[in-house]
Design a protein around this motif. Structure first.
Motif, PDB file in Angstrom:
ATOM      1  N   LEU A  24     -77.460 -25.751  60.433  1.00  0.00           N
ATOM      2  CA  LEU A  24     -78.083 -26.733  61.167  1.00  0.00           C
ATOM      3  C   LEU A  24     -78.835 -27.862  60.772  1.00  0.00           C
ATOM      4  CD1 LEU A  24     -79.095 -24.752  64.545  1.00  0.00           C
ATOM      5  CD2 LEU A  24     -77.012 -26.199  64.041  1.00  0.00           C
ATOM      6  N   VAL A  83     -80.894 -30.490  69.305  1.00  0.00           N
ATOM      7  CA  VAL A  83     -80.476 -29.339  68.729  1.00  0.00           C
ATOM      8  C   VAL A  83     -79.469 -28.511  69.550  1.00  0.00           C
ATOM      9  CG1 VAL A  83     -81.417 -27.016  68.182  1.00  0.00           C
ATOM     10  CG2 VAL A  83     -82.897 -29.000  67.642  1.00  0.00           C
ATOM     11  N   SER A  89     -76.146 -30.031  68.597  1.00  0.00           N
ATOM     12  CA  SER A  89     -75.948 -29.782  67.214  1.00  0.00           C
ATOM     13  C   SER A  89     -75.398 -28.217  67.164  1.00  0.00           C
ATOM     14  CB  SER A  89     -76.935 -29.827  66.181  1.00  0.00           C
ATOM     15  OG  SER A  89     -77.534 -31.189  65.972  1.00  0.00           O
ATOM     16  N   ILE A  90     -76.040 -27.466  67.842  1.00  0.00           N
ATOM     17  CA  ILE A  90     -75.766 -26.029  67.987  1.00  0.00           C
ATOM     18  C   ILE A  90     -74.280 -25.945  68.831  1.00  0.00           C
ATOM     19  CG2 ILE A  90     -76.066 -23.841  69.143  1.00  0.00           C
ATOM     20  CD1 ILE A  90     -78.928 -24.294  68.627  1.00  0.00           C
ATOM     21  N   GLU A 133     -71.626 -27.693  66.303  1.00  0.00           N
ATOM     22  CA  GLU A 133     -71.461 -26.648  64.838  1.00  0.00           C
ATOM     23  C   GLU A 133     -70.902 -25.502  65.295  1.00  0.00           C
ATOM     24  OE1 GLU A 133     -71.380 -25.876  61.120  1.00  0.00           O
ATOM     25  OE2 GLU A 133     -71.945 -27.563  61.874  1.00  0.00           O
TER      26      GLU A 133
END
Length: 128
Positions: free
Chosen positions: A23, A44, A47-48, A51
Motif C-alpha cells: 500500500l 486508503v 487503495s486496499i 490492490e
C-alpha cells in the motif's frame, strides 16, 4: 473496520510489513489501523480494494463477500485499465473493446485471431 482489515491481511497471509509495502505506507500505520488507533481514510479503503481485489462493501460494513466476484472479462478490463492508467483514454477504450470482442468469439475464431497475433509478433521481432 479495523478487525476486518486484520482479517483480510491474515487471509492474504501477509505480515503487517508486507501489507504496508503493497500500500506504500509504514508498518506501524497498518498496526494503528488494525488496533483502531487511527481511522482508515476513504483513499486508503480505495487503495486496499484496488490492490487486493477486496469488496468495498465488505471492508466498510462486513456485508457480502470479502473479495470481489468478477468474471474473467471484468478482470481483463480492470487490469487493462490499471496497466494503461494515465494513458490516452481512446487507446484504453479501444483495447477494452478489443478484449470484449475477443471474449465474444467462438473458439475457432479465437484460435484464428491468436494465430494472426502470433504471426504479427514474430514478424515484429524479425524486423528489429
Amino acid at each position: 473496520m479495523n478487525e476486518r482489515l486484520k482479517k483480510l491481511r491474515k487471509t492474504l497471509d501477509l505480515t503487517q510489513q508486507k501489507f504496508a509495502d503493497r500500500l506504500g505506507v509504514k508498518r506501524n500505520t497498518v498496526g494503528q489501523w488494525e488496533c483502531g488507533i487511527n481511522a482508515i481514510t476513504d483513499q486508503v479503503v480505495f487503495s486496499i480494494c484496488r490492490e487486493f481485489d477486496v469488496n468495498e462493501e465488505w471492508l466498510r460494513t462486513g456485508e457480502g463477500e470479502m473479495f470481489e466476484q468478477m468474471t474473467e472479462q471484468q478482470k481483463l478490463l480492470k487490469y487493462t485499465g490499471m496497466l494503461l492508467k494515465d494513458k490516452d483514454s481512446a487507446i484504453v477504450n479501444a483495447i477494452q473493446s478489443f478484449i470484449v470482442t475477443y471474449e465474444q468469439l467462438d473458439d475457432t475464431s479465437k484460435a484464428t485471431l491468436e494465430k494472426i497475433a502470433q504471426q504479427f509478433v514474430d514478424n515484429l521481432k524479425k524486423s528489429q
